[in-house]
Design an enzyme around this catalytic site. Structure first.
Site, short mmCIF file in Angstrom:
data_model
loop_
_atom_site.label_atom_id
_atom_site.label_comp_id
_atom_site.label_asym_id
_atom_site.label_seq_id
_atom_site.Cartn_x
_atom_site.Cartn_y
_atom_site.Cartn_z
N GLY A 1 1.35 -1.09 -0.13
CA GLY A 1 0.09 -0.07 0.18
C GLY A 1 0.91 1.05 -0.04
O GLY A 1 0.89 2.19 0.21
N LEU B 1 1.52 3.54 -2.33
CA LEU B 1 0.94 4.35 -3.20
C LEU B 1 0.01 5.79 -2.46
O LEU B 1 -0.87 6.20 -2.67
CB LEU B 1 0.69 4.42 -4.11
CG LEU B 1 1.72 3.74 -5.02
CD1 LEU B 1 1.47 3.45 -6.43
CD2 LEU B 1 2.69 5.15 -5.29
N GLY B 2 -0.06 5.07 -1.23
CA GLY B 2 -1.41 5.51 -0.38
C GLY B 2 -0.42 6.86 0.45
O GLY B 2 0.55 7.51 0.20
N GLN B 3 -1.49 7.54 1.26
CA GLN B 3 -0.71 8.76 2.26
C GLN B 3 0.30 8.52 3.06
O GLN B 3 0.92 9.21 3.10
CB GLN B 3 -1.61 9.30 3.33
CG GLN B 3 -1.98 10.82 4.51
CD GLN B 3 -2.57 10.66 5.30
OE1 GLN B 3 -3.66 9.99 5.86
NE2 GLN B 3 -2.52 12.29 5.78
N LEU B 4 0.67 7.28 3.00
CA LEU B 4 2.07 7.05 4.06
C LEU B 4 3.77 6.87 3.62
O LEU B 4 3.96 6.99 4.28
CB LEU B 4 1.72 6.35 5.42
CG LEU B 4 0.38 6.29 6.34
CD1 LEU B 4 0.10 5.16 6.87
CD2 LEU B 4 0.53 7.60 7.24
N ASP C 1 1.73 -2.10 -4.65
CA ASP C 1 0.41 -1.37 -4.18
C ASP C 1 0.09 -1.80 -5.67
O ASP C 1 0.20 -2.78 -6.46
CB ASP C 1 0.75 -0.15 -4.78
CG ASP C 1 -0.22 1.14 -3.89
OD1 ASP C 1 -0.51 1.41 -2.67
OD2 ASP C 1 -1.96 1.37 -4.58
N ILE C 2 -1.32 -1.57 -5.30
CA ILE C 2 -2.39 -1.92 -6.62
C ILE C 2 -2.28 -1.45 -7.92
O ILE C 2 -3.02 -1.74 -8.32
CB ILE C 2 -3.58 -2.34 -5.40
CG1 ILE C 2 -4.58 -3.33 -6.50
CG2 ILE C 2 -4.38 -0.87 -5.46
CD1 ILE C 2 -5.83 -4.32 -5.92
N TYR D 1 -14.27 0.62 9.54
CA TYR D 1 -12.91 0.53 9.42
C TYR D 1 -12.00 0.18 11.13
O TYR D 1 -11.02 -0.27 11.23
CB TYR D 1 -12.73 2.07 8.91
CG TYR D 1 -11.20 2.30 9.51
CD1 TYR D 1 -9.90 2.07 8.41
CD2 TYR D 1 -10.68 3.78 10.10
CE1 TYR D 1 -8.44 2.49 8.84
CE2 TYR D 1 -9.73 4.18 10.31
CZ TYR D 1 -9.08 4.09 9.76
OH TYR D 1 -7.19 3.82 9.60
N LYS E 1 -9.73 -2.75 12.59
CA LYS E 1 -8.47 -2.14 13.81
C LYS E 1 -8.66 -3.00 14.47
O LYS E 1 -6.83 -3.30 15.22
CB LYS E 1 -8.20 -1.26 13.74
CG LYS E 1 -8.00 0.31 12.51
CD LYS E 1 -6.81 0.15 11.78
CE LYS E 1 -6.80 0.17 10.62
NZ LYS E 1 -4.74 -0.33 9.67
N1 SER Z 1 -7.22 9.33 9.82
C1 SER Z 1 -7.91 7.79 9.71
C2 SER Z 1 -9.43 8.37 9.57
O1 SER Z 1 -9.87 9.59 9.02
C3 SER Z 1 -8.10 7.30 11.34
O2 SER Z 1 -6.76 6.65 11.00
O3 SER Z 1 -10.25 7.17 9.38
#
Ligand code: SER
Length: 309
Positions: free
Chosen positions: A9, A11-14, A33-34, A140, A144
């Site tokens: 993953g 290519l995401g925010q992190l 990444d996908i 979500y 987690k």
């Molecule tokens: N930044 C995330 C969200 O807003 C929280 O882990 O979903």
């Protein structure tokens, strides 16, 4: 340090900021990444990988002799509510497949981020402690929390070393994509572009936030310590500063911008109301001896400077 790292993953925010930090300290980094990266946008080797494809994950681990995996593949909180069952399949699938593919290979440690989304009204939201009652309201958050139980299981049985931090809202110059805390990035973007902003959260909604570089230092410190220093089999709380849309926009405008905001709450308000205003991260700071560098103003100033418009 010379670890051989696979980022899933990427290519995401992190991903990008992690890749830079890992390359800088001399690790081998393989990004995956996908989605496919924009041409010339990758600073390291890249491979297409669906995080649900266990066989391919294993093939890559063996081919590149991977020692650490950072697994960032996930659907975030707001996007996840649009299709909860797919969110479950992707978030849980990506964790389980990666763990399964890593067993009895060269992989020594896996990092998998948890989130403040594991908490809810029963958790003492004024300042949540590390181990409290958790009844997450979003799919979500449910994935987690379930993932935290999975990691505890593998850690306690000694089958795999999985480490995790409950990330607060992350402020970055890269797009977050589908979270409840995304307004922090969107406001910076609009301020820089001199565009008005419609905020989906009430102006007094306080949530914990952190500069992406502080996320990276905290995570790399956690991944670098001996296992004996880690006093939990689950995830650590992590905090930096707390802000609300109104406070954040005042901070941005104090830097010389004139961001205009209209408040129009939507379904994200209910999600934000079920999340902590502040987190007690004393356990992490004690075990890992870490402190954030960027306060609220320094975060806004640094990220807005990096944004490309
Ligand atoms: N930044 C995330 C969200 O807003 C929280 O882990 O979903």
């Amino acid at each position: 340090m010379n670890n051989r790292i696979l980022i899933i993953g990427a290519l995401g925010q992190l991903g990008g900021v992690f890749i830079e930090a890992l390359l800088k300290r001399g690790d081998f980094v393989l990004a995956s990444d996908i989605n496919t990266p924009k041409k010339d946008n990758m600073k390291c080797e890249f491979v297409f990988l669906d995080a649900l494809n266990e066989r391919k994950i294993k093939k890559i681990i063996l081919k590149y002799n991977i020692s650490q995996i950072y697994n960032f593949a996930a659907v975030l909180s707001a996007k996840g509510e649009k299709d909860p069952m797919t969110t479950w399949d992707i978030n849980m699938g990506a964790l389980l497949k990666v763990v399964k593919a890593s067993l009895n290979t060269s992989v020594q440690t896996i990092f998998w981020p948890s989130s403040i989304a594991v908490f809810s009204k029963h958790s003492g939201l004024a300042c949540v402690k590390n181990d409290v009652t958790m009844f997450p309201n979003t799919m979500y958050g449910i994935t987690k929390l379930a993932g935290e139980k999975i990691m505890s299981y593998y850690n306690e049985k000694g089958l795999m070393d999985i480490r995790s931090i409950r990330y607060p809202g992350v402020v970055s110059s890269t797009e977050p994509g589908g979270g409840t805390t995304d307004y922090v990035v969107e406001m910076l973007q609009n301020a820089k572009e001199n565009k008005p902003y419609t905020c989906p959260l009430r102006k007094d909604t306080v949530l914990p936030m952190i500069h992406i570089k502080d996320v990276v230092t905290a995570t790399l410190e956690l991944m670098g310590v001996e296992k004996e220093k880690i006093s939990t089999s689950g995830a650590y709380n992590l905090g930096s500063f707390e802000t609300s849309p109104e406070k954040w926009s005042n901070t941005i405008n104090s830097l010389g911008y004139s961001l205009k905001i209209t408040y129009k709450e939507d379904f994200r308000q209910k999600i934000a109301d079920s999340w902590p205003k502040k987190v007690d991260d004393s356990l992490f700071r004690r075990d890992i001896a870490w402190e954030p560098i960027y306060d609220e103003r320094a975060t806004a100033e640094d990220i807005i400077e990096q944004l490309v418009i």
